[in-house]
Design an enzyme around this catalytic site. Sequence first.
Site, short mmCIF file in Angstrom:
data_model
loop_
_atom_site.label_atom_id
_atom_site.label_comp_id
_atom_site.label_asym_id
_atom_site.label_seq_id
_atom_site.Cartn_x
_atom_site.Cartn_y
_atom_site.Cartn_z
N THR A 41 -1.04 -5.56 4.27
CA THR A 41 0.38 -5.90 4.51
C THR A 41 0.45 -6.61 5.85
OG1 THR A 41 0.96 -3.95 5.82
CG2 THR A 41 1.03 -3.70 3.42
N ASP A 42 1.64 -7.11 6.21
CA ASP A 42 1.77 -7.77 7.51
C ASP A 42 1.48 -6.80 8.65
OD1 ASP A 42 2.34 -10.17 6.41
OD2 ASP A 42 4.53 -9.92 6.49
N CYS A 43 1.91 -5.55 8.48
CA CYS A 43 1.69 -4.58 9.57
C CYS A 43 0.35 -3.86 9.47
CB CYS A 43 2.85 -3.59 9.63
SG CYS A 43 3.35 -2.93 8.05
N TYR A 44 -0.23 -3.84 8.27
CA TYR A 44 -1.56 -3.23 8.08
C TYR A 44 -2.43 -4.25 7.35
CZ TYR A 44 0.57 1.21 9.38
OH TYR A 44 1.21 2.22 10.06
#
Lengths: 135, 402
Positions: free
Chosen positions: B138-141
């Site tokens: 994901t964008d954050c992970y």
Amino acid sequence: MITKRIVLHFPHRLADQPIVYKLVKDYDLEFNILKAYIAPEKGGLLVLELSGEDKNYEQGIQYLKRIGVKVQALSQDIIRNDRRCSHCSVCVPICPAGAFLVEPLTREVHFDDSKCIACGVCVKACPLRAMEVRF
Amino acid sequence: MAKTIKEINEKIKKGEAVVVTAEEIIDIVEKQGVKKAAQKVDVVTTGTFGPMCSSGAYFNIGHAKPKIKLGGGRAYLNDVPVYAGFAAVDVYIGATALPDDDPRNKVFPGEFRYGGGHAIEDLVAGKDLKLAATAYGTDCYPRKELETLINIKDLNEAVLFNPRNSYQNYNVAVNLSDRVIYTYMGTLKPNLGNANYCSAGQLSPLLNDPCYKSIGIGTRIFLGGGVGYVVWQGTQHNPSVPRKENGTPCAPAGALAVLGDLKQMRPEWLAGTSMQGYGTTLTVGIGIPIPILNEEICQYTAVKDDDIYTQIVDYSEAYPQGKKGSLGEVDYAQLKSGKIVTQGKEVPTGNLSSYPKAVEIANILKEWIKKGDFLLSEPVAYLPGPDTGYTFNPLKERPVQK
């Protein structure tokens, strides 16, 4: 009269010789085969209960060693890992030879390796895998 | 005169508490009577060490750089799949989980050499374990793959959390068929060749507090060699089964959900277990202190193997098919004698639960309390008892419209 359970390891070169026959004919020993297998190109293994007069028994064993058969007491190859055994006792009724006994006071399970016939049933039936067969 | 847990704790702190095991209390009550015993004894310790499949552990591995979210992805510990349906780096490993490539029962009976229970034992033993995970990113992970060694000492939280342990009584398993069967109760020889049971009997925690008068939510316990807590009734808690006059159930009844810090625990009390033809599990050591608050509780702890009964059940047909019916009732003294008689046949017995280890646990807990290291806790709520109507229901299968 002596009766012992022994493990014989045959080198590849002896695989085609009638060795047990000679134990009977030349040394007047009785035998009961508990386990046997031959691995092609690798030699063989024979677990025997061997009985006879003391002198004959000793001479029979000497004969085996002389021709290159490795002889070991069965008890050396059936091991209980005492650090792993919890003394639960589930092995007791499973063993066909009655080699496990519960000490009534402490409930600890004793393994009598002289009764063991090396069938290996306990090895896989032991939940903590405390029994080992090393041949 | 009745005592309180607070009063008992004051005695423990001063090193004055009288603590005995559930074996020792039997003689004390027999010789001195329950009134005197209840005055003299402050705590009775119990113990059990048996396979308990509803066991597992959760832990937090800390964030990698760059970060990965295991939640929604897949993760494995020493090739054993772990549940990753939480946040980014929390996982739960269950005792019966098996590596994807384990042959299981394809070659029957399977050996089940390594599973979740063994991985938990290895973790507790301080070994390095391989953690492998894949995620969708994901964008954050952003990270999608992770492969690393982990060690319990580096984990943030590592918690043993067992939804059902310490079963209050259990069946005696036999096999009426003409072939060997392989069950969670062990290998059962054909035609009543053996009878396997699984309980510490007179030392078992819930058989010493049969109506849950002292053990409840919040009770501090010995768990896997460390300190843990009872956190709920166990799944399948079934207090409504028939009971004897002494309060003990004659069939599987109550159970406990327990939790504790895995980092305090020891591999000799959390042992990876392989049941041939069945699967892997975890053998768990549990010890529970019972505060002797009054004569009634004291009388319960004096229960003997002769006074605890259970049912003989056929595992070749009745159990797997969910058919009700017992082949007979036996007491634990008979089971421990090494043979029972059922269907007119003498059948040798084996216990899956280690009595010598149960004795050891009860003695360790006794020493902890005597030394003042372990205080008793007041339950914050009690478990559903025999009169509550709480029961264990079978699945109601309903057709699914396709």
